[in-house]
Design an enzyme around this catalytic site. Sequence first.
Site: not given
Lengths: 140, 404
Positions: A50-52
């Site tokens: 996931g990006c974060q």
Amino acid sequence: MTIEEIQNEIVDEFSMFDDWMQRYEYMIELGKSLPLIDEQYKTDDNLIKGCQSKVWVHASLDGDKIAFTADSDAIITKGIIAILVRAFSDQKPKDIIEANTDFIDEIGLKEHLSPTRANGLVSMIKQLKMYAIAYQTQLK
Amino acid sequence: MINVQEIRKDFPILSRSVNGKPLVYFDNAATSQTPNQVVDVIVDYYHNYNANIHRGVHSLSQEATDKYEAARIKIQQHFNAAKSHEIIFTSGTTHGINLVANGFSALLEKGDEIIVSALEHHSNIVPWQMLCERTGAVLKVIPMTEEGTLDMVTFEAVLSEKTKLVFCNHVSNALGTINPIETIIEKAHAVGAAVLIDGAQASPHIKADVQALDVDFYVVSAHKMCGPTGAGMLYGKEAWLQKLPPYQGGGEMIAEVTFEKTTYADLPHKFEAGTPNICGGIAFGAAIDYMNSVGFDTIATYEDELLQYATEKLSTIAGLRIYGPNDHKAAVISFNIEGIHPYDMGVILDKLGIAVRTGHHCAQPIMDFYNIPGTVRASFAFYNTKEEIDILFEGVVRAKNMLS
Ligand SMILES: Cc1ncc(COP(=O)(O)O)c(C=O)c1O
């Protein structure tokens, strides 16, 4: 219990709260009860991008059922995956593949399924189902 | 003196609510809000004179062309470019950088060096890495310091006769650092290197004078300065723009086309292939007018006041660390609280109606430097208020209590 029964139970628990803060606080509590992934499985292979926030998931076969363990570096994400692991762990591959995830919406966490959240939740559900598909082929 | 309450009336979006709470918009560094004065220009364009430019002899086309070219002149005057054809309309900063990086493919040789700063947005890193792959040029880095500033001593050591190009942002989007671009430009020119400055984050706070800076290229996005998305400009010195080959081929950018040979149009059209974002360009001009009507000196003074106020207030929270320098920075606070993931903080603040950015801010090398997954970034604009900062403060305290 079946996946559906567990999901209904979770929906019941969340229906006791009337504001988002209580729901989030409960979710954070659930995060603390997550069956933690063994350190040795916290590898890049088990990392869902996931990006974060980072999410690690590990699956193992226990008889004809799959057991999931997981972890995340963000506690809200950890709460959400605790809910998913509770719903899907110790279930048969076929049931996991067929299960839907509408209950996430019912407990007021729908926004976390939005792709812009980039929290890996959508990929995480996909990953759980991928494991189920892989084990199902193995079991046949 | 700024009259913020009057200014806020120009931005209807600021009075909406989010998750049942009044919106507090502190994600201005990602994109700024658009005032009525700019929206009106967009509506007027589509209601009254939407037409393709530079082509038709009919009146609508003429009107649209005149307004588009007038916007170019507004942009030229704002950035004090010597000539209006040194202003190339782009779709934004990223497009401007790619245009220059692509052009330099023809000008670089294996072994040439180009220098990037460690404080860059991915937009100002990746196109140059691709350029290096195409040409065999070598990418060198100006490292950053713990304080979030550039290590200028190393910069001078890296700079050499081999250096052909240096690129750096005017203001860092992740930390707010205002970089010493005057010095960078001067030192780079001393070894004969060209300089591209990414002004995306500076443009809403600082009125850059490209002639005084003597910069070779300066790029911005309209949407960071009260304009629409998908519009921006590349300033390039005439001599450089003539030297660079065109980026894209198509209509608008040609003088003559036969199957044997095509000759390119003069500047600026050589770099403006295809039908551009006509409305966006015109609205960009209106955004510049709007910001100048508020006044950049007024904006700078007021934003500094907001920044000081927020810095003092947030600093009282135990365990809170602000990344980046204390002074000489734009109105950006990038922070973390010990033991709390920035993502968690962002989720709770959103629930409270507060829009901040969390994550690596497209500047992963900076996060790697600090060994953190990201930060929470609150970025202010001239239409924000101290009351909103109070709401942020209370939100951060509340989130901290929930999350720790
Ligand atoms: C410093 C900097 N450079 C480049 C960009 C990219 O701008 P755009 O996406 O408008 O092309 C941004 C936007 O966040 C930025 O902050």
